[in-house]
Design an enzyme around this catalytic site. Sequence first.
Site, PDB file in Angstrom:
ATOM      1  N   THR A   1      44.101  14.767   0.822  1.00 26.34           N
ATOM      2  CA  THR A   1      45.226  15.709   0.752  1.00 26.34           C
ATOM      3  C   THR A   1      46.183  15.384   1.884  1.00 26.34           C
ATOM      4  O   THR A   1      45.786  14.818   2.901  1.00 26.34           O
ATOM      5  CB  THR A   1      44.756  17.157   0.958  1.00 26.34           C
ATOM      6  OG1 THR A   1      44.216  17.270   2.277  1.00 26.34           O
ATOM      7  CG2 THR A   1      43.691  17.538  -0.043  1.00 26.34           C
TER       8      THR A   1
ATOM      9  N   LYS B   1      50.932  39.401   7.676  1.00 29.89           N
ATOM     10  CA  LYS B   1      50.211  40.606   7.265  1.00 29.89           C
ATOM     11  C   LYS B   1      50.582  41.743   8.206  1.00 29.89           C
ATOM     12  O   LYS B   1      49.964  41.942   9.246  1.00 29.89           O
ATOM     13  CB  LYS B   1      48.702  40.359   7.272  1.00 29.89           C
ATOM     14  CG  LYS B   1      48.260  39.444   6.125  1.00 29.89           C
ATOM     15  CD  LYS B   1      47.241  38.408   6.588  1.00 29.89           C
ATOM     16  CE  LYS B   1      47.128  37.256   5.621  1.00 29.89           C
ATOM     17  NZ  LYS B   1      46.961  35.949   6.305  1.00 29.89           N
TER      18      LYS B   1
ATOM     19  N   TRP C   1      51.905  42.566   2.934  1.00 33.27           N
ATOM     20  CA  TRP C   1      52.215  41.154   3.098  1.00 33.27           C
ATOM     21  C   TRP C   1      53.717  40.888   3.042  1.00 33.27           C
ATOM     22  O   TRP C   1      54.421  41.351   2.136  1.00 33.27           O
ATOM     23  CB  TRP C   1      51.534  40.334   1.990  1.00 33.27           C
ATOM     24  CG  TRP C   1      50.073  40.094   2.274  1.00 33.27           C
ATOM     25  CD1 TRP C   1      49.407  40.325   3.443  1.00 33.27           C
ATOM     26  CD2 TRP C   1      49.104  39.578   1.357  1.00 33.27           C
ATOM     27  NE1 TRP C   1      48.091  39.980   3.327  1.00 33.27           N
ATOM     28  CE2 TRP C   1      47.875  39.516   2.053  1.00 33.27           C
ATOM     29  CE3 TRP C   1      49.145  39.147   0.034  1.00 33.27           C
ATOM     30  CZ2 TRP C   1      46.699  39.051   1.462  1.00 33.27           C
ATOM     31  CZ3 TRP C   1      47.983  38.685  -0.552  1.00 33.27           C
ATOM     32  CH2 TRP C   1      46.763  38.640   0.163  1.00 33.27           C
TER      33      TRP C   1
END
Lengths: 560, 560
Positions: A193, A450, A455
């Site tokens: 990745t 948060k 959120w």
Amino acid sequence: MVSPIYDYQLTIDKIIEWAAYAYPDQEIVYAPPKAPKVRLTYSKLHERVRRMASVLSQFKIKQGDKENLGTRIGVMDWNTSRFLELYYAIPMTGAVMHTVNVRLSPEEMAYTINVAEDEIIFTNEDFLPLLSSLLPKLPTVKKVIVMSDKNEDIDVKLPNVEVYEYEKLSREGDPNYTPPELDENTIATLVFTSGTTGLPKGTYFRHRDIVLHSIVVNAGVWNAPPLNLTHKDVWLQIPPLFHAHGWGSPYSSLLLGMKSVYPGRYDWNHIIRIIKEEGVTYTAGVPTMLYLIINSPELANYDLRGFKFIVAGQAIPKGLYEEAKKKGILISQGMGMTETAPLMGGLTFKPKMENWPEEKKEEYILYRAGRPAPLVFVRVVDPDMKDVPKDGKTMGEIIVRAPWMTRGYYKDPKKTEETWRGGWLHTGDLAVWDEEGYIAYVDRVKDVIKSGGEWIPSTRLEDLISTHPGVAEVAVIAAKHEKWIERPVAIVTPKQEYKGKLTENDIIQHLNKFVNQGVIPKWWIPDKVIILEGELPKTSTGKTDKKVLRDKYSNILIQK
Amino acid sequence: MVSPIYDYQLTIDKIIEWAAYAYPDQEIVYAPPKAPKVRLTYSKLHERVRRMASVLSQFKIKQGDKENLGTRIGVMDWNTSRFLELYYAIPMTGAVMHTVNVRLSPEEMAYTINVAEDEIIFTNEDFLPLLSSLLPKLPTVKKVIVMSDKNEDIDVKLPNVEVYEYEKLSREGDPNYTPPELDENTIATLVFTSGTTGLPKGTYFRHRDIVLHSIVVNAGVWNAPPLNLTHKDVWLQIPPLFHAHGWGSPYSSLLLGMKSVYPGRYDWNHIIRIIKEEGVTYTAGVPTMLYLIINSPELANYDLRGFKFIVAGQAIPKGLYEEAKKKGILISQGMGMTETAPLMGGLTFKPKMENWPEEKKEEYILYRAGRPAPLVFVRVVDPDMKDVPKDGKTMGEIIVRAPWMTRGYYKDPKKTEETWRGGWLHTGDLAVWDEEGYIAYVDRVKDVIKSGGEWIPSTRLEDLISTHPGVAEVAVIAAKHEKWIERPVAIVTPKQEYKGKLTENDIIQHLNKFVNQGVIPKWWIPDKVIILEGELPKTSTGKTDKKVLRDKYSNILIQK
């Protein structure tokens, strides 16, 4: 008694064998910018694959099984037909193909090769200087095979490794090589990745994963509306083969008997030219690529009606979508990540949506990433892994189960355990889903703020702040807060002409306009805006490095 | 350490779970001839499947695994939505669904139930009298569940078995039942062939076989030209669910999110009516069914343009094809057999054929059965298993490898060994293939006449003899011959008005015309034509029983 029934294993060699058997004269075109085109029939491709596989088998590579990976073989190349050959030839022998991401920094590249313990490296001659400088740090590499478009013998010497030339080896290979009958659970590929934080993580896939992925892509994803892809389409391989299996097309397009074009190293003017020359009807990439196609003088009189473009990696801006629509180009979106081989779904319409007004469908193309492919389960959940309401508003993390996911993070059981908690892959992507189950990405979970249990997506604030005329770059991060636990802090760099002039107040006032228009709630406004004179820190792949920013600024509200 | 990665198994419950999750409000319509329609959403279907699976699990059925079959459960039903539910509910619990072929003779039906050792039988009330008469001969059957369209409690008593009613059990079942996590190699279904000779043979399939078959059908078979099927199509389930998985559609159509219509017991007038009522666009069946659709007064003003029909079981006559074409109906053909779950391929066009003249494409639709589905290998071989030339003339036997074949003939290792010799399924079908790899069936291998090492297809001679105006029925068999080993002998029954008049010489002269026209070679003419006054012997499924004819006449040329 051993059963006389042939135990058909879903191995990668079956894909190329079947394609060459069912479509022997279909074409693969390799059209590099600075060398003559190469046209290979599927039959010829199969022959060349078998030649190279036979060469590898003579190199005495170790065959893998369910438990142990076979010899790892790295490939450093552009989107060439030789790389396509290796997509089949390497796994076919029981070895593991490690697609080296040539966009990583040299250090990261060396890191992945060392984690993989590659013993053989296939490299495009373009990367020879780089590889040469890395080799002293790559103790496992014993053989290097150089790939070149030049039609002449090349003379390369590298210290402490055997050097071969691809085409010469290919000529010496056995065109009738028969691969071993592998168990379908044998590991076939190793793909790292390109994470925005930390070192690249290795994902690895079984033969079976790749075969299943390849079939399902053709079973109701791109061949459903709006794209309605068929085998008459001609595919242009824009997604890099060194990244996430080139979106799976090197495998899946052969099962459709589709003509495919490989453009070699990225040269956008050249790529635009071959779209016309080869009658390409279908590709995938970032929105910029679509912009180039639409605005190319080369394609000014070219009929793009029915041209299909899958937007990958980021959403398509509305203005660009409108331009594409005027030209008759069909747009869809892909949903995927390296960990899911990479496809988990795409933007396709359900039968009942056929009768929806065009604007409603367009809203989906613009603002949804899509829905799961057949047999894939994608959910948007709260921290307790309960589905969030399908209301298009409530945010949650995307978790996934698919028949073809990575077997974990290579040599990283801790990260594996953490990411697959509860039996589902936690993607780290924050999203909402609507009543039809379509997903819209919101943010990365680690980037969301948060605040008092609610959120705030950093990406949304970044989008809005970036519309201020003085802003060059912006990043919004979570800073620690005594009462709210986390609150947003924006870090902004001004454009040249605004240097020394842009203030925190300018940004706050700019955002207040959106609050007044009802675009965002008041409490989303950052507690602090930091104006930096330089550039934002970047990762090796050019993305903003929020980790560095968090390390620097996450305590800024507490210190006050 | 146990891997935290979810080990995704390709089990049948995933199909219905995914379909209900991705297309909760798509419809299944059950439209029986003599009861009100039932409309089930996928979501409701899933609920009913789980209810019935929970009932079965309470019956303490035995769960199968790789080695051992779970409890066998027979189903005797028409194409109802309850049968569709059982396609999922039975295998989901780890039990094996035995689809009892209700077209077999009562003795054969009892034979299959006893070979299967069914412990539970689900039966449509239409088959109660039959089942009742068979039960004394079915020692393994302990429970019978009666299925009825009547919306009232039914009162049935059967000796020595417990009797239940489906809808009552369903109401009592658990709508949230979670199936066990089965290994994908668990046997899911047991389906008997309706062979033309001897007793039916049991074929059996793993969960994995069915899931793979279901995906591939949607990945380039029916959704390729000429049919270009999409999820907008509406499927009518004509292929019987009691035969060869109803051609796989009960599984594959749900993965496309397609509306499907189940017509209950066969009532052709009714079926025609629901085509119109439900907007059906797509079905499969024998040519007679297509004839009925085209010539129905009910559909006289109905726009059939784009209606799709897959001819199965036999080739389409040219006249019927022309009629269909005039109406705008698209025709394709299926290639399959019970042993291959059943699909092995179909008539689809390659990309390059798009530009072929219409007549050439039509020739394929009329005279080819098709080509292999993705990942399926079909070959036409000589007795040494070498490919015969792809010249459209040289005959050979069709052999197959697919990812989803039967695990053998149930309880018949000898027949299994013989049929899978050399690792390939020997289909017993004689065929030719052309330069594009398309298959045309010629005959059954056991029916072909091997004359002096050359093959004479019995079916071709039968076709030609049947064009004589006096011929009602004809069968051509191989008779033993001293010099040529085998020679053709024709057995003919005359039409009413030709009784006592039709002679051997009439038939020979009729065939000589074809010889003179170059249609067949002279040496194909049968050595003898037998005129029978009665009917030809038939198997239980109504096909001519060549075995009986061979027993009677195979020595007729030697006795002379």
